[in-house]
Scaffold this active site. Sequence first.
Site, mmCIF file in Angstrom:
data_model
loop_
_atom_site.group_PDB
_atom_site.id
_atom_site.type_symbol
_atom_site.label_atom_id
_atom_site.label_comp_id
_atom_site.label_asym_id
_atom_site.label_seq_id
_atom_site.Cartn_x
_atom_site.Cartn_y
_atom_site.Cartn_z
ATOM 1 N N GLU A 45 4.856 40.064 55.086
ATOM 2 C CA GLU A 45 6.297 40.365 55.101
ATOM 3 C C GLU A 45 7.012 39.710 53.923
ATOM 4 O OE1 GLU A 45 8.955 41.729 57.337
ATOM 5 O OE2 GLU A 45 7.376 43.092 57.934
ATOM 6 N N ILE A 59 -0.721 26.826 69.476
ATOM 7 C CA ILE A 59 -2.097 27.176 69.882
ATOM 8 C C ILE A 59 -2.134 28.293 70.937
ATOM 9 C CG2 ILE A 59 -2.262 25.465 71.760
ATOM 10 C CD1 ILE A 59 -5.168 24.957 70.852
ATOM 11 N N TYR A 84 12.809 37.555 59.048
ATOM 12 C CA TYR A 84 11.479 36.980 59.242
ATOM 13 C C TYR A 84 10.783 36.790 57.894
ATOM 14 C CZ TYR A 84 6.515 36.929 60.585
ATOM 15 O OH TYR A 84 5.187 36.611 60.711
ATOM 16 N N ALA A 144 3.013 28.056 64.291
ATOM 17 C CA ALA A 144 4.197 28.101 65.161
ATOM 18 C C ALA A 144 5.320 28.867 64.477
ATOM 19 C CB ALA A 144 4.662 26.683 65.465
ATOM 20 N N GLY A 197 -0.640 31.218 71.159
ATOM 21 C CA GLY A 197 -0.490 32.608 70.743
ATOM 22 C C GLY A 197 -1.835 33.270 70.447
ATOM 23 N N SER A 210 2.792 35.410 55.537
ATOM 24 C CA SER A 210 2.690 36.784 56.044
ATOM 25 C C SER A 210 2.952 37.785 54.925
ATOM 26 C CB SER A 210 3.740 36.974 57.138
ATOM 27 O OG SER A 210 4.053 38.334 57.304
HETATM 28 P P1 GDR Z 1 4.933 44.335 61.817
HETATM 29 O O1 GDR Z 1 4.185 44.825 63.181
HETATM 30 O O2 GDR Z 1 6.404 44.467 61.915
HETATM 31 O O3 GDR Z 1 4.257 45.005 60.665
HETATM 32 O O4 GDR Z 1 4.621 42.771 61.793
HETATM 33 P P2 GDR Z 1 4.564 45.908 64.291
HETATM 34 O O5 GDR Z 1 3.325 46.165 65.046
HETATM 35 O O6 GDR Z 1 5.762 45.527 65.076
HETATM 36 O O7 GDR Z 1 4.973 47.219 63.430
HETATM 37 C C1 GDR Z 1 4.053 47.883 62.609
HETATM 38 C C2 GDR Z 1 4.610 49.204 62.124
HETATM 39 O O8 GDR Z 1 4.656 50.148 63.197
HETATM 40 C C3 GDR Z 1 5.894 50.855 63.141
HETATM 41 N N1 GDR Z 1 6.211 51.360 64.485
HETATM 42 C C4 GDR Z 1 6.427 50.590 65.559
HETATM 43 N N2 GDR Z 1 6.411 49.247 65.717
HETATM 44 C C5 GDR Z 1 6.645 48.742 66.952
HETATM 45 N N3 GDR Z 1 6.616 47.432 67.127
HETATM 46 N N4 GDR Z 1 6.910 49.566 68.026
HETATM 47 C C6 GDR Z 1 6.944 50.927 67.911
HETATM 48 O O9 GDR Z 1 7.176 51.638 68.878
HETATM 49 C C7 GDR Z 1 6.692 51.469 66.620
HETATM 50 N N5 GDR Z 1 6.614 52.742 66.143
HETATM 51 C C8 GDR Z 1 6.327 52.664 64.854
HETATM 52 C C9 GDR Z 1 6.880 49.828 62.604
HETATM 53 O O10 GDR Z 1 8.031 50.493 62.086
HETATM 54 C C10 GDR Z 1 6.022 49.140 61.549
HETATM 55 O O11 GDR Z 1 6.051 49.873 60.361
HETATM 56 C C11 GDR Z 1 3.351 42.256 62.081
HETATM 57 C C12 GDR Z 1 3.556 40.936 62.852
HETATM 58 O O12 GDR Z 1 2.319 40.517 63.327
HETATM 59 C C13 GDR Z 1 4.131 39.868 61.957
HETATM 60 O O13 GDR Z 1 4.204 38.636 62.673
HETATM 61 C C14 GDR Z 1 3.218 39.707 60.761
HETATM 62 O O14 GDR Z 1 3.736 38.716 59.905
HETATM 63 C C15 GDR Z 1 3.099 41.031 60.033
HETATM 64 O O15 GDR Z 1 2.601 42.012 60.924
HETATM 65 C C16 GDR Z 1 2.139 40.939 58.867
#
Ligand code: GDR
Length: 350
Positions: A144, A28, A166, A98, A30, A142
């Site tokens: 993913e 809860i 994941y 979770a 998050g 997800s």
């Molecule tokens: P994601 O989210 O992996 O899709 O998972 P994230 O925001 O980490 O990345 C999204 C995209 O952005 C690109 N990217 C970067 N990502 C991060 N984190 N930091 C950076 O500096 C950066 N620059 C570019 C990444 O390569 C990626 O393509 C999220 C989470 O919420 C999961 O828990 C959920 O299941 C999925 O979305 C659906």
Amino acid sequence: MATGTRLLPITAVTSRAMPSKRALIIGISGQDGSLLAELLLSQGYEVVGVVRQPASTRFENLEAIRGRIELQQADVLSEISLVDVLSACQPHEVYNLASPSFVPMSWKQPVLTAEFAAVGVTALLEAIRRVDEGVRFYQASSSEIFGESREVPQTEETPLAPVTPYGVAKAYGHFITRSYRRRYGLFASSGILYNHESPRRPLDFVTRKVSHAAAAISLGLKSEVLLGNLDARRDWGYAGDYVRAMWLVLQQDEADDFVIASGETHSVRELAATAFAHVGLDWEEHVRVDDTLIRGKAELHDIVGDASKARKTLGWSPRVDFEGLVQLLVDADVERLRSRLEPVETLADI
Ligand code: GDR
């Protein structure tokens, strides 16, 4: 609290004319758990949340509703612990949120990720089967799980092809939920959620990283931000819209799986341009690429959802679009940073 005792203050129960529904939210504290708790409270639910830390911990996301919910500390990998919580709470609906959520971390902690996102789901389904087969169960799947999908956009029928630990663990969680639905007739549903964001997102995620940087740079607190792949594209939505979909999934006559997505993708470059423009800045002057943040072969492509089934069956559609989402994130970060700055400015004035 001992098994079998009431979990909510008696006033919270007796003050309502009609007996309300009781929801148990695993995870809860998050982003999604706290937003869902607020939604359910507004619908008149009694809300009990399961956390891993002691219930007395200060959970920032729950501050506004802390007096209106009950928290239970439990080991979500232990079926016995979950049986105890379910027996005490006797919920009508259980939402399983979770799981670790930062995808790159799953390469560093693959076993832990599998324990929470895969085995933990099984423990919970088993616990439900033992305590009350009538409970309605929501599993947070997800996008993913689609990984290297050959189908674009993805639907509930698209074959799963996860590529990250994941994604693999979430695919297990997705299949075991389906499996228990078929084998035991449980009301066990999955929401296959694409990226959904809010000001409660931790700063590791690209949306908050960008919105926080744009806000901080506009206030003169920093000058640049390092990002990974600017060409990466995602199907982004607002988490408030997505928790509404979770609730709708459990209000149906039959358990099922639903893709929850905006149906459009935007690049990280567009994200940065929109966020910085909102505070009157040119993103190109402040964003630098850090190669160590590029995911390479673990990057997902063409991940975009077709939420037609959710639109038709649940009557769900997102209310916040991409631009609205980015602006909302930047505004929240500007406000948060300004409120932290104010005392400093006041002192400096003296
Ligand atoms: P994601 O989210 O992996 O899709 O998972 P994230 O925001 O980490 O990345 C999204 C995209 O952005 C690109 N990217 C970067 N990502 C991060 N984190 N930091 C950076 O500096 C950066 N620059 C570019 C990444 O390569 C990626 O393509 C999220 C989470 O919420 C999961 O828990 C959920 O299941 C999925 O979305 C659906």
